[in-house]
Design a protein around this motif. Sequence first.
Motif, short mmCIF file in Angstrom:
data_model
loop_
_atom_site.label_atom_id
_atom_site.label_comp_id
_atom_site.label_asym_id
_atom_site.label_seq_id
_atom_site.Cartn_x
_atom_site.Cartn_y
_atom_site.Cartn_z
N PRO A 128 58.72 46.74 205.09
CA PRO A 128 58.61 47.15 203.68
C PRO A 128 57.18 47.05 203.18
N ILE A 129 56.95 47.65 202.01
CA ILE A 129 55.62 47.63 201.42
C ILE A 129 55.43 46.33 200.65
N LYS A 130 54.34 45.64 200.92
CA LYS A 130 53.98 44.44 200.17
C LYS A 130 52.83 44.82 199.24
N PRO A 131 53.07 44.87 197.94
CA PRO A 131 52.05 45.35 197.01
C PRO A 131 50.87 44.39 196.90
N ILE A 132 49.76 44.92 196.39
CA ILE A 132 48.56 44.12 196.19
C ILE A 132 48.62 43.44 194.82
N VAL A 133 48.39 42.14 194.80
CA VAL A 133 48.40 41.40 193.54
C VAL A 133 47.14 41.73 192.76
N LYS A 134 47.34 42.14 191.50
CA LYS A 134 46.22 42.54 190.64
C LYS A 134 45.94 41.54 189.53
N GLY A 135 46.77 40.52 189.41
CA GLY A 135 46.60 39.56 188.33
C GLY A 135 47.91 38.89 188.02
N GLN A 141 53.80 35.53 186.29
CA GLN A 141 54.21 36.21 187.50
C GLN A 141 53.06 37.06 188.04
N ALA A 142 53.16 37.42 189.30
CA ALA A 142 52.09 38.17 189.95
C ALA A 142 52.23 39.66 189.66
N ALA A 143 51.36 40.20 188.81
CA ALA A 143 51.35 41.64 188.57
C ALA A 143 50.73 42.34 189.78
N THR A 144 51.31 43.49 190.18
CA THR A 144 50.84 44.17 191.39
C THR A 144 50.47 45.62 191.08
N ASP A 145 49.98 46.30 192.12
CA ASP A 145 49.60 47.71 191.96
C ASP A 145 50.81 48.64 191.93
N ILE A 146 52.01 48.12 192.14
CA ILE A 146 53.23 48.92 192.04
C ILE A 146 54.06 48.48 190.84
N ASP A 147 54.16 47.18 190.65
CA ASP A 147 55.01 46.61 189.61
C ASP A 147 54.14 45.87 188.60
N LEU A 148 53.97 46.47 187.44
CA LEU A 148 53.08 45.92 186.41
C LEU A 148 53.49 44.51 186.00
N TRP A 149 54.80 44.23 186.04
CA TRP A 149 55.28 42.95 185.54
C TRP A 149 55.67 41.98 186.64
N GLY A 150 55.44 42.34 187.89
CA GLY A 150 55.60 41.39 188.98
C GLY A 150 57.02 40.99 189.29
N ASN A 152 59.25 42.65 191.35
CA ASN A 152 59.57 42.89 192.76
C ASN A 152 58.46 42.39 193.68
N HIS A 153 58.86 41.75 194.77
CA HIS A 153 57.91 41.22 195.73
C HIS A 153 57.68 42.17 196.90
N LEU A 154 58.73 42.91 197.27
CA LEU A 154 58.65 43.89 198.36
C LEU A 154 59.24 45.21 197.85
N GLY A 180 52.68 47.27 206.57
CA GLY A 180 53.13 46.73 205.30
C GLY A 180 52.25 47.09 204.11
N THR A 181 51.19 47.85 204.33
CA THR A 181 50.31 48.21 203.23
C THR A 181 50.78 49.50 202.57
N ARG A 182 50.49 49.59 201.29
CA ARG A 182 50.89 50.78 200.55
C ARG A 182 50.13 52.01 201.02
N GLN A 183 48.88 51.86 201.43
CA GLN A 183 48.08 53.02 201.80
C GLN A 183 48.63 53.74 203.02
N ASN A 184 49.42 53.06 203.83
CA ASN A 184 50.04 53.69 205.01
C ASN A 184 51.54 53.93 204.83
N ALA A 185 51.99 53.92 203.59
CA ALA A 185 53.42 54.02 203.31
C ALA A 185 53.96 55.42 203.56
N VAL A 186 55.17 55.49 204.06
CA VAL A 186 55.88 56.76 204.22
C VAL A 186 57.32 56.59 203.76
N HIS A 187 57.87 57.65 203.18
CA HIS A 187 59.30 57.69 202.86
C HIS A 187 60.02 58.38 204.01
N LYS A 188 61.13 57.77 204.46
CA LYS A 188 61.91 58.34 205.56
C LYS A 188 63.38 58.43 205.15
#
Length: 606
Positions: A128-135, A141-150, A152-154, A180-188
Amino acid sequence: MQFDKRAVHRGAPLFLLAGALFFISSIEGLWAQAVLTRSYNDIRSGANTQEKTLTPANVGSLKVLRELVLDADDDVRIEAQPLYVPQLPMADGPHDVAIVCTMANNVYAFDVNTGAKLWPSRTNLGKPIKPIVKGQTANGQAATDIDLWGINHLWGILSTPVIDIDTKTLFVVSWSSTDGTRQNAVHKLNALNIVTGQPVHPPLVIKGQAAPAAKFNSPDQKQRAALLLAPLTGAQAKKTLYMGCGMTSESSTTDHGWLMAFDVGTFTQTSAWCTTPKSHGGGIWGAGAGPAADDAGNIYLMTANGGWNGSTDLAESFVRLQNNAGKLKAVDWFTPFLDGNRPKAAANGYDFQDQDLGSAAPVLPDGTDLLVGAGKDGVLYIFNRGSLGKKLVDQAKPALADNKPLLNAVFFTYFPLSFAVPPLVSLNSFPDGFTHHLHGSPLAWASATHGTMLFVWGENASLRAWTLTPAGQITFLAESQETASAFSTVYDSMPGGMITLSANGGQDGIVWGSVPVKGNWQGHDNNGNANQEIVEGVLRAYDASTFAGTDSRGNPQMKLLWQSTTPGNPRPGDTRYTYDKFCPPVVADGRVLLPTYDGKVIVYGL
């Protein structure tokens, strides 16, 4: 599963013939209890009308039977609605099976009667994709580059899959990456045998392009909308799978909404339709609900914020599509408002240019020719589904007569007796200082008592019941005394009630709602806003057609039959759980399956 009754040998003795037909009808009745898709059917009614065990008379005795528990190393936040197949033949005999998918890209088959895992091991569909923590959020909670409010963890299996019961195949979309990085993510798109959990085909990488330069960009797409299989059953039918998709960021100028089509028989992608090929946005997400389909093969959806030009780009719109020779084409649409025509902010800073029609999904009430849907506004729009008019509503002319083919528009999620805003199609204020947004979809049920009924549970609001005529007229009937996020101290607590309905045909209707509550739950002192916080939930059951007295505002009151706990004053034996913000409970075969953010599905029964 479909059986050809003509295949019974004509020369067979009558008692063998009768036995064979009894067996066939029993099996067909068995599959009628299955929950193969989100909202139970392709018209997305949200009503299971095959429930013969749970009734308003006995539901007060409901209790926890068991829990379906994920492996300890899995992601505890279940986002996809569980599916259910009764008496599925497996190697050691038949089982009542619940299919549960997780954000760690794992798929399980549980025995609903014992809680046991039925496959040798869970089936994993990639890292799964593990987002980057942005703050950090205001709640730590850990805000990420996918979930503004932190929350979801995966990020893995986000959408509700669908089962083709004729081939016993589960179709499920995974979001994965080799590292596990978002930059290499694919939907299948994955196809699994529900008996064994093993792949039926190699995974299919999802792609899409549209002129002039739109491209399906997996790292920036968020596939939350439930999958649609049309037709859902019919062994001889040519079936098509549809996948709606939104974006991780509504403001990105390079990302778009998409509807993808796949030929189930050949397991190939046949079409990719973009909602905004010349601009941006227009996501299809519906808070986890999915596109709808009618018997004629039309596909209906609602799009979110983005660009609009009235021809190719159709954000904030109801859209009807047809699939001709494997190619998707928008053939009709209706746009109730344009974002840019609304005020930017209210006194409290609320952005009325973010009213997001696509926060919910359409419903095709059974036995009618109607299409209904409401978005973040909480305004319900009603159409004849075959005539949307290819029209942008005239904001200067609020009368319905000037906005044909719109049959009706009402403030659906809240009912102050003296409140009206002309035109309702541009509701740019809060009647009581609170938002009453809708996330997901309303319910539609053909009641023997009231005719076609609609139910809705908006945020900071009560559960509400309406009647709907074939001509599109809608009348308020009753509301619950309980409200979603009842103890909240903030004006915008999301997301309201996640609701479903069970009934025996037009009788014994029960509306089930999982709603957020304010409180200190698992170390979190929260305001009941499940979009921004980890929140406790409560499951409630209401009589769908018999009401009890009036509430404090003088409105007829829906009758509360049972609840999992008393918020603010838990009783011994109450069930407490972490609220699953976009996932409704599932009712089937006398059981209620409640997905949670606790790494388990709670099974209630008598």
